[in-house]
Scaffold this motif. Structure first.
Motif: not given
Lengths: 324, 324
Positions: B83, B221-224, B230
């Protein structure tokens, strides 16, 4: 090899291990924890990160068992000031017997500490501040079987049992909820007003993380500084689980998971969470605080690594003696 | 031992090393970077974090030199969606000769990409999006001496020279400014509207970080995941500097500095910054991308570690073949 998401190793995290505060004068911090709260100093040692000598105090029950530990870095001598705000561990609450709350209100008041009665999640609590501005609470918890410090100034029947919940101020919960559930193995325990609670492991006191959702609050600082909580450590059962958590959470994209750091009494890994708070997963050594001192004199001398001990006098001149 | 703050080792960071995108379909990502932007694929390998097989593509100039590199993780097959929001690296801008901007506007339009002309910090720019929604720009920069990809579909006189600036969306700049100046060795280059620019090392194109201060923007968001950048990697000259940076920045309290990770072509350390963006300090290997392939066939085969190569067919069945 499979593209299915593997089981979450973080579900093995058992609750709190310790919480670490950035504070000011070491003697004032020591006196507050040991003489006012009545915790036992189970270790006085040094901060192992960075080039500057700083104390690291550990306070807890007789042995400094997991989830009884509050630790502090007194940094007034280096002038590091923290700023309270969102994106931080915002408070720590400690468990006491419900019938002791009147005792504690009187005791804290006697020490000229302002106390406010509150209630959250159906739990009665006394809110106050550490002399260096850290938000703390005592929460009435029935049937907490953790052993209190048995030889301190507070009678055992009234004494703190350990941590109850840790508070985190966050502007948004969305991606932190995902982190808690997907990466950290937490369980959603519901909300009370703008607070949202998660538990770890089997749940209950000593496992709670309470997020205060404060969308408009300015961020706090992340440095080790006087006046803010630096990080929250969770109790990891063993090194295999710790390695699995690191591998799994890094794979999600949290690439800033630290290496394993030997803290002398436990091994730690750290990761920044989407709430802004810094979390740790700590595996206790066996023995832990008894590794370098016997029980009879636990926490009475400053423990330094052999390299630093060669400069003992110089280090002590910088950080200052602390008296019992 | 002294309590004076030591000199900041991060001042040796030289500028950008690479920027890493979370994208969707690998073939679409490959075609966009190599056929539309005209970058060279200098390596196709795998993501080394986590249990799931994911491509890692590197695009740059003929040799994939530092500050020419854009890299991507195509994750559509595992369904990881990012996101966009604050607390993220928000865009990447690439340097092109000022007189090529008309060429690029026409070229991107021919590929059905929407292009907007803008100007920031007195620089003319074309803003557009990667097919998987990543914000990108081409910025007209005179006298950029970096060597462009010399054998691609875009004539060398118009070709991208490398990264220009990386954008970071942040709700607050206060503690990020402190991080840039105290921990990361950056120089404040001033503001344009709600943008604040920092440079690294000797400054100029390939060294800029532009913070977009967006107090009301929801966090990303911080996820890959597909659709967000990223992390941003900065060019660290050598391992001694890298170790000194890690020790120094950890000492300030950024305890979530990762261990040194051997990425095959460079060694990396990662830390989450108060802006929310994930930063890396990368030391190139020597040789770097030529270590496992000759120049003539650079980036044409999928490079895997020997352990993973044993499951080559199974891995390729999951991530899919990518055609030139």
């Amino acid at each position: 090899m499979s593209i299915e998401q593997p089981a979450n190793p973080s579900s093995a995290l058992m609750g709190h291990h310790h919480v670490t505060l950035g504070v000011g004068d070491p003697q004032e911090d020591f006196d507050f924890h040991t003489k006012v709260l009545g915790l036992k100093c189970v270790k006085r040692t040094l901060l192992y990160d960075g080039p500057l000598p700083v104390y690291h105090f550990y306070y807890g029950n007789d042995l400094g068992e997991e989830s009884t530990l509050v630790t502090s870095f007194p940094v007034r001598h280096i002038g590091a000031k923290a700023t309270e705000g969102s994106g931080q561990v915002s408070h720590i609450s400690l468990s006491v017997p419900p019938e002791s709350l009147d005792f504690w209100q009187a005791r804290l008041t006697d020490f000229d500490i302002d106390v406010t009665q509150n209630e959250k999640f159906g739990e009665k609590r006394l809110d106050f501040r550490h002399p260096h501005n850290i938000r703390m609470s005592l929460v009435g918890v029935a049937d907490d079987n953790r052993k209190p410090h048995s030889t301190g100034p507070v009678p055992a029947e009234n004494m703190i049992r350990g941590t109850h919940s840790v508070g985190v101020s966050t502007r948004d919960i969305e991606f932190m909820a995902e982190f808690m559930e997907v990466a950290w193995g937490g369980t959603d325990e519901g909300t009370d007003g703008n607070w949202q609670r998660y538990s770890m492991g089997e749940g209950g006191t000593g496992t709670f993380t309470d997020f205060e959702i404060e969308p408009d609050r300015r961020p706090g600082s992340w440095i080790i500084g006087e006046g803010a909580i630096h990080h929250m450590a969770y109790h990891c059962p063993d090194h295999e689980t710790q390695n699995n958590i690191k591998f799994f959470v890094e794979g999600l994209g949290y690439t800033d998971f630290s290496d394993v750091k030997d803290r002398g009494y436990f091994d730690s890994i750290y990761v920044r969470t989407p709430s802004g708070a810094l979390f740790e997963a700590a595996v206790s050594h066996d023995p832990a605080f008894l590794v370098d001192e016997p029980l009879e004199s636990l926490g009475t001398k400053v423990m330094m690594s052999p390299q630093i001990e060669q400069s003992y006098d110089e280090v002590m001149a910088i950080i200052g003696e602390v008296k019992d």
